[in-house]
Design a protein around this motif. Structure first.
Motif, short mmCIF file in Angstrom:
data_model
loop_
_atom_site.label_atom_id
_atom_site.label_comp_id
_atom_site.label_asym_id
_atom_site.label_seq_id
_atom_site.Cartn_x
_atom_site.Cartn_y
_atom_site.Cartn_z
N ILE A 152 -6.40 9.79 7.66
CA ILE A 152 -5.49 10.39 6.67
C ILE A 152 -5.23 9.41 5.52
O ILE A 152 -5.23 9.80 4.35
N ILE A 153 -5.04 8.15 5.85
CA ILE A 153 -4.75 7.15 4.83
C ILE A 153 -6.00 6.84 3.99
O ILE A 153 -5.92 6.65 2.78
N ASP A 154 -7.16 6.82 4.63
CA ASP A 154 -8.43 6.54 3.94
C ASP A 154 -8.83 7.76 3.13
O ASP A 154 -9.75 8.50 3.48
N GLN A 155 -8.15 7.96 2.02
CA GLN A 155 -8.30 9.16 1.20
C GLN A 155 -9.72 9.38 0.68
O GLN A 155 -10.17 10.51 0.60
N ASP A 156 -10.44 8.31 0.35
CA ASP A 156 -11.79 8.49 -0.18
C ASP A 156 -12.87 8.45 0.90
O ASP A 156 -14.06 8.55 0.61
N ARG A 157 -12.46 8.31 2.16
CA ARG A 157 -13.34 8.37 3.33
C ARG A 157 -14.50 7.36 3.30
O ARG A 157 -15.59 7.64 3.77
N ASP A 158 -14.21 6.15 2.76
CA ASP A 158 -15.26 5.14 2.73
C ASP A 158 -15.19 4.16 3.91
O ASP A 158 -15.98 3.23 4.00
N GLY A 159 -14.21 4.38 4.81
CA GLY A 159 -14.09 3.51 5.98
C GLY A 159 -13.17 2.32 5.78
O GLY A 159 -13.01 1.50 6.68
N PHE A 160 -12.56 2.23 4.60
CA PHE A 160 -11.65 1.14 4.29
C PHE A 160 -10.41 1.70 3.60
O PHE A 160 -10.50 2.66 2.84
N ILE A 161 -9.27 1.06 3.85
CA ILE A 161 -8.03 1.44 3.16
C ILE A 161 -7.86 0.52 1.96
O ILE A 161 -7.77 -0.69 2.12
N SER A 162 -7.84 1.11 0.79
CA SER A 162 -7.68 0.36 -0.46
C SER A 162 -6.31 0.66 -1.07
O SER A 162 -5.58 1.53 -0.61
N GLU A 163 -6.02 -0.06 -2.14
CA GLU A 163 -4.77 0.19 -2.87
C GLU A 163 -4.75 1.64 -3.38
O GLU A 163 -3.72 2.31 -3.32
N LYS A 164 -5.89 2.12 -3.86
CA LYS A 164 -5.97 3.49 -4.36
C LYS A 164 -5.72 4.49 -3.22
O LYS A 164 -5.02 5.48 -3.42
N ASP A 165 -6.28 4.21 -2.05
CA ASP A 165 -6.05 5.09 -0.89
C ASP A 165 -4.56 5.17 -0.59
O ASP A 165 -4.02 6.25 -0.33
N LEU A 166 -3.89 4.02 -0.61
CA LEU A 166 -2.45 4.01 -0.32
C LEU A 166 -1.67 4.78 -1.37
O LEU A 166 -0.78 5.57 -1.04
N LYS A 167 -2.03 4.56 -2.62
CA LYS A 167 -1.33 5.27 -3.70
C LYS A 167 -1.54 6.78 -3.58
O LYS A 167 -0.60 7.56 -3.72
N ASP A 168 -2.79 7.19 -3.27
CA ASP A 168 -3.09 8.61 -3.10
C ASP A 168 -2.37 9.19 -1.88
O ASP A 168 -1.89 10.32 -1.91
N MET A 169 -2.29 8.40 -0.80
CA MET A 169 -1.60 8.87 0.40
C MET A 169 -0.12 9.09 0.12
O MET A 169 0.44 10.11 0.49
N TRP A 170 0.50 8.12 -0.55
CA TRP A 170 1.91 8.28 -0.91
C TRP A 170 2.10 9.51 -1.80
O TRP A 170 3.05 10.27 -1.62
N ALA A 171 1.20 9.70 -2.76
CA ALA A 171 1.29 10.85 -3.66
C ALA A 171 1.19 12.16 -2.88
O ALA A 171 1.89 13.13 -3.20
N SER A 172 0.35 12.19 -1.85
CA SER A 172 0.21 13.41 -1.05
C SER A 172 1.50 13.73 -0.29
O SER A 172 1.73 14.87 0.10
N LEU A 173 2.35 12.71 -0.14
CA LEU A 173 3.65 12.90 0.50
C LEU A 173 4.76 13.16 -0.53
O LEU A 173 5.93 13.27 -0.17
N GLY A 174 4.36 13.23 -1.81
CA GLY A 174 5.33 13.49 -2.86
C GLY A 174 6.08 12.25 -3.31
O GLY A 174 7.11 12.36 -3.95
N ILE A 175 5.54 11.08 -3.00
CA ILE A 175 6.20 9.83 -3.36
C ILE A 175 5.30 9.07 -4.33
O ILE A 175 4.12 8.84 -4.05
N VAL A 176 5.87 8.67 -5.45
CA VAL A 176 5.10 7.91 -6.44
C VAL A 176 5.36 6.43 -6.18
O VAL A 176 6.50 5.97 -6.25
N GLN A 177 4.29 5.71 -5.86
CA GLN A 177 4.39 4.26 -5.65
C GLN A 177 3.63 3.56 -6.76
O GLN A 177 2.58 4.03 -7.19
N ASP A 178 4.17 2.43 -7.20
CA ASP A 178 3.46 1.69 -8.24
C ASP A 178 2.34 0.84 -7.64
O ASP A 178 2.27 0.64 -6.43
N ASP A 179 1.47 0.36 -8.51
CA ASP A 179 0.30 -0.41 -8.07
C ASP A 179 0.72 -1.69 -7.34
O ASP A 179 0.07 -2.09 -6.38
N LYS A 180 1.78 -2.31 -7.80
CA LYS A 180 2.24 -3.57 -7.18
C LYS A 180 2.62 -3.35 -5.72
O LYS A 180 2.27 -4.15 -4.86
N TYR A 181 3.32 -2.27 -5.44
CA TYR A 181 3.75 -1.96 -4.07
C TYR A 181 2.53 -1.76 -3.17
O TYR A 181 2.45 -2.30 -2.06
#
Length: 119
Positions: A35-64
């Motif tokens: 679920i967290i690995d949004q781009d399904r490349d086998g790794f969790i990246s900053e973008k994956d985390l940002k996209d995961m938070w967005a899917s939950l309706g939460i906007v997180q900044d890049d620093k977080y």
């Protein structure tokens, strides 16, 4: 006389993170990782985390999200994720202990602890 051997299971190294969890727990962590690995490349990246938070309706900044990925010295693959989860869960109480503690405050067995009980 030949020694009796019980059905031997494959031995895992004592340092293997997989040895710390049963198969159901590993499967649940794998589902969470997927679920967290949004781009399904086998790794969790900053973008994956940002996209995961967005899917939950939460906007997180890049620093977080960057801070979240710093928990691993390299890329966060499933083994690194499982290691991290194992470390986080190492000092927690078993589920039955937590359930019993909750029940002590949930005197009406409603599934809710009244705010007054926490004061």
């Amino acid at each position: 006389m030949a020694s009796k051997t019980k059905g031997k299971k494959p031995q895992r190294s004592g340092s293997s993170v997989f040895a710390n969890f049963d198969q159901q727990q590993i499967q649940e962590f794998k589902e969470a990782f997927t679920i967290i690995d949004q781009d399904r490349d086998g790794f969790i990246s900053e973008k994956d985390l940002k996209d995961m938070w967005a899917s939950l309706g939460i906007v997180q900044d890049d620093k977080y999200c960057a801070e979240m990925t710093k928990v691993s010295p390299g890329q966060i693959n499933f083994t690194a994720f499982l290691t991290f989860m194992g470390e986080k869960l190492a000092d927690t109480d078993p589920e039955d202990v937590l359930t019993n503690a909750f029940a002590c405050f949930d005197v009406e067995n409603s599934g809710v602890i009244p705010v007054q009980a926490l004061h």
